[in-house]
Scaffold this motif. Structure first.
Motif, PDB file in Angstrom:
ATOM      1  N   ASN A  46      -9.506 102.031 100.492  1.00 15.23           N
ATOM      2  CA  ASN A  46      -9.873 100.683 100.069  1.00 15.23           C
ATOM      3  C   ASN A  46      -9.271 100.351  98.709  1.00 15.23           C
ATOM      4  N   LEU A  47      -9.284 101.340  97.801  1.00 22.52           N
ATOM      5  CA  LEU A  47      -8.741 101.114  96.464  1.00 22.52           C
ATOM      6  C   LEU A  47      -7.245 100.819  96.530  1.00 22.52           C
ATOM      7  N   LEU A  48      -6.530 101.558  97.380  1.00 27.23           N
ATOM      8  CA  LEU A  48      -5.081 101.388  97.501  1.00 27.23           C
ATOM      9  C   LEU A  48      -4.699 100.307  98.513  1.00 27.23           C
ATOM     10  N   GLN A  49      -5.730  99.695  99.115  1.00 28.65           N
ATOM     11  CA  GLN A  49      -5.521  98.645 100.119  1.00 28.65           C
ATOM     12  C   GLN A  49      -4.660  99.140 101.285  1.00 28.65           C
ATOM     13  N   ILE A  50      -4.957 100.364 101.697  1.00 26.73           N
ATOM     14  CA  ILE A  50      -4.288 100.945 102.857  1.00 26.73           C
ATOM     15  C   ILE A  50      -5.209 100.784 104.067  1.00 26.73           C
ATOM     16  N   LYS A  51      -4.691 100.208 105.116  1.00 26.29           N
ATOM     17  CA  LYS A  51      -5.496  99.966 106.313  1.00 26.29           C
ATOM     18  C   LYS A  51      -5.548 101.213 107.190  1.00 26.29           C
ATOM     19  N   THR A  52      -6.647 101.330 107.914  1.00 30.59           N
ATOM     20  CA  THR A  52      -6.736 102.379 108.931  1.00 30.59           C
ATOM     21  C   THR A  52      -6.875 101.778 110.326  1.00 30.59           C
ATOM     22  N   ILE A  53      -7.123 100.464 110.395  1.00 29.03           N
ATOM     23  CA  ILE A  53      -7.215  99.763 111.674  1.00 29.03           C
ATOM     24  C   ILE A  53      -6.342  98.511 111.581  1.00 29.03           C
ATOM     25  N   PRO A  54      -5.471  98.279 112.514  1.00 27.62           N
ATOM     26  CA  PRO A  54      -4.589  97.111 112.433  1.00 27.62           C
ATOM     27  C   PRO A  54      -5.326  95.807 112.719  1.00 27.62           C
ATOM     28  N   SER A  55      -4.903  94.752 112.056  1.00 26.40           N
ATOM     29  CA  SER A  55      -5.420  93.423 112.370  1.00 26.40           C
ATOM     30  C   SER A  55      -4.517  92.758 113.392  1.00 26.40           C
ATOM     31  N   CYS A  56      -5.021  91.696 114.000  1.00 24.86           N
ATOM     32  CA  CYS A  56      -4.212  90.982 114.977  1.00 24.86           C
ATOM     33  C   CYS A  56      -2.957  90.404 114.321  1.00 24.86           C
ATOM     34  N   ALA A  57      -3.097  89.927 113.091  1.00 22.44           N
ATOM     35  CA  ALA A  57      -1.946  89.388 112.371  1.00 22.44           C
ATOM     36  C   ALA A  57      -0.881  90.460 112.160  1.00 22.44           C
ATOM     37  N   ASP A  58      -1.326  91.705 111.857  1.00 20.98           N
ATOM     38  CA  ASP A  58      -0.384  92.821 111.701  1.00 20.98           C
ATOM     39  C   ASP A  58       0.406  93.041 112.995  1.00 20.98           C
ATOM     40  N   VAL A  59      -0.305  93.003 114.109  1.00 17.97           N
ATOM     41  CA  VAL A  59       0.319  93.272 115.404  1.00 17.97           C
ATOM     42  C   VAL A  59       1.333  92.187 115.752  1.00 17.97           C
ATOM     43  N   VAL A  60       0.960  90.923 115.510  1.00 16.46           N
ATOM     44  CA  VAL A  60       1.867  89.815 115.810  1.00 16.46           C
ATOM     45  C   VAL A  60       3.120  89.898 114.943  1.00 16.46           C
ATOM     46  N   THR A  61       2.936  90.201 113.658  1.00 14.24           N
ATOM     47  CA  THR A  61       4.092  90.333 112.763  1.00 14.24           C
ATOM     48  C   THR A  61       4.976  91.496 113.194  1.00 14.24           C
ATOM     49  N   PHE A  95      -8.001  91.859 122.682  1.00 10.99           N
ATOM     50  CA  PHE A  95      -8.553  91.066 121.595  1.00 10.99           C
ATOM     51  C   PHE A  95      -8.826  89.624 121.993  1.00 10.99           C
ATOM     52  N   LEU A  96      -8.227  89.167 123.063  1.00  6.06           N
ATOM     53  CA  LEU A  96      -8.549  87.832 123.571  1.00  6.06           C
ATOM     54  C   LEU A  96      -9.965  87.789 124.131  1.00  6.06           C
ATOM     55  N   VAL A  97     -10.518  88.942 124.417  1.00  4.37           N
ATOM     56  CA  VAL A  97     -11.909  89.032 124.865  1.00  4.37           C
ATOM     57  C   VAL A  97     -12.844  89.274 123.690  1.00  4.37           C
ATOM     58  N   SER A  98     -12.474  90.216 122.817  1.00  5.10           N
ATOM     59  CA  SER A  98     -13.391  90.663 121.770  1.00  5.10           C
ATOM     60  C   SER A  98     -13.461  89.732 120.575  1.00  5.10           C
ATOM     61  N   ASP A  99     -12.395  88.945 120.345  1.00  2.00           N
ATOM     62  CA  ASP A  99     -12.368  88.144 119.124  1.00  2.00           C
ATOM     63  C   ASP A  99     -11.604  86.849 119.384  1.00  2.00           C
ATOM     64  N   ILE A 100     -12.038  86.100 120.392  1.00  2.00           N
ATOM     65  CA  ILE A 100     -11.276  84.980 120.895  1.00  2.00           C
ATOM     66  C   ILE A 100     -11.004  83.912 119.840  1.00  2.00           C
ATOM     67  N   GLN A 101     -11.993  83.553 119.021  1.00  2.00           N
ATOM     68  CA  GLN A 101     -11.791  82.485 118.049  1.00  2.00           C
ATOM     69  C   GLN A 101     -10.795  82.882 116.972  1.00  2.00           C
ATOM     70  N   ALA A 102     -10.951  84.084 116.445  1.00  2.00           N
ATOM     71  CA  ALA A 102     -10.070  84.524 115.358  1.00  2.00           C
ATOM     72  C   ALA A 102      -8.670  84.829 115.853  1.00  2.00           C
ATOM     73  N   THR A 103      -8.579  85.335 117.075  1.00  2.00           N
ATOM     74  CA  THR A 103      -7.298  85.799 117.586  1.00  2.00           C
ATOM     75  C   THR A 103      -6.377  84.663 117.990  1.00  2.00           C
ATOM     76  N   THR A 104      -6.913  83.654 118.683  1.00  2.00           N
ATOM     77  CA  THR A 104      -6.055  82.618 119.228  1.00  2.00           C
ATOM     78  C   THR A 104      -5.296  81.870 118.147  1.00  2.00           C
ATOM     79  N   SER A 105      -5.920  81.640 117.003  1.00  2.00           N
ATOM     80  CA  SER A 105      -5.228  80.930 115.929  1.00  2.00           C
ATOM     81  C   SER A 105      -4.066  81.753 115.388  1.00  2.00           C
ATOM     82  N   VAL A 106      -4.196  83.077 115.442  1.00  2.00           N
ATOM     83  CA  VAL A 106      -3.151  83.958 114.928  1.00  2.00           C
ATOM     84  C   VAL A 106      -1.990  84.070 115.910  1.00  2.00           C
ATOM     85  N   ILE A 107      -2.283  84.076 117.200  1.00  2.00           N
ATOM     86  CA  ILE A 107      -1.227  84.319 118.190  1.00  2.00           C
ATOM     87  C   ILE A 107      -0.739  83.049 118.882  1.00  2.00           C
TER      88      ILE A 107
END
Length: 262
Positions: A46-61, A95-107
């Motif tokens: 957290n201090l180094l801002q290193i992720k351990t789980i990818p976000s949808c935005a990470d995957v799209v990029t 993720f279209l099932v688990s996080d539909i509102q947040a995901t659709t705007s990203v993808i």
């Protein structure tokens, strides 16, 4: 940057997380093959801002980076592209099932992006249909790595069948690409599959110039072609004849003149 790095392996994850990110940000592999675990604490991550789980935005990029880089890929990297796309499509479908509102705007941008891997190249969703038999060119069937991702297919707006306009636009593209040269054997096969689709069309639904192959498989404006309905007569060298694969009723419907009418 490397297109593939490793991220946290979770036994609850239903996707290959090590393939869905890598070109976007540092992702820490906390669970290492063989059972050992990294000694980097979550507080340090957290201090180094290193992720351990990818976000949808990470995957799209990550997918966009792959699309941009695929033109430079060597032939032996095609398998890697296939594996990455398979993992990304699986991730996005989940993720279209688990996080539909947040995901659709990203993808949302993927709907108009050439993001569908056909084993040879990336194409846009409107160039793909479920009930199409060929892997291109111009018109493509849904690839095997995507066909089971029903939610993602629906989200992208991939159609069940190609429309008349899709077929006519493909013929226009062939004309633009080949000019006054005969089209390739692959394109000839596409035309063979387009003919049944065009047979279903009504002339009032055609709102663009129709391009068809002549007897040498050179693409041409249909109004400049003639259907040879007098085969017993000597061919006129000044007449450009329609290719024999196009049946007479369809030729007339698409604006081709007959020899008898000239």
């Amino acid at each position: 940057r490397e297109l593939v790095t490793y991220a946290e392996t979770s036994t609850s994850a239903n996707y290959d997380v090590d393939l869905v990110v890598g070109s976007t940000a540092a992702i820490l592999q906390r669970n290492i093959a063989g059972g050992s675990v990294t000694h980097v604490s979550m507080d340090m991550c957290n201090l180094l801002q290193i992720k351990t789980i990818p976000s949808c935005a990470d995957v799209v990029t990550h997918l966009k980076n792959l699309i941009g880089a695929v033109q430079k890929c060597e032939l032996d990297t095609i398998l890697s592209v296939h594996k990455i796309c398979d993992a990304v499509y699986k991730y996005l479908d989940l993720f279209l099932v688990s996080d539909i509102q947040a995901t659709t705007s990203v993808i949302d941008e993927l709907k108009t992006l050439c993001c569908i891997w056909t084993e040879k190249t990336f194409v846009c969703p409107n160039m793909v249909a479920i009930n199409w038999a060929l892997d291109g060119p111009y018109l493509f069937k849904v690839p095997s790595i995507l066909i089971t991702r029903k939610r993602f297919i629906t989200f992208l707006g991939i159609q069940l069948h190609f429309t008349i306009n899709d077929a006519l636009q493909a013929l226009h593209k062939m004309s633009n690409d080949f000019g006054n040269e005969p089209i390739s054997n692959e394109c000839q096969e596409v035309i063979d599959h387009i003919i049944p689709l065009l047979n279903k069309c009504e002339t009032e639904n055609i709102n663009q110039t129709v391009i068809l192959p002549d007897e040498k498989y050179v693409m041409c404006d249909a109004s400049q072609l003639a259907f040879n309905d007098t085969p017993w007569c000597q061919a006129d060298e000044d007449t450009r004849y329609l290719h024999s694969t196009i049946p007479r009723p369809l030729a007339l419907k698409l604006g081709v003149k007959t020899i008898r009418s000239l």
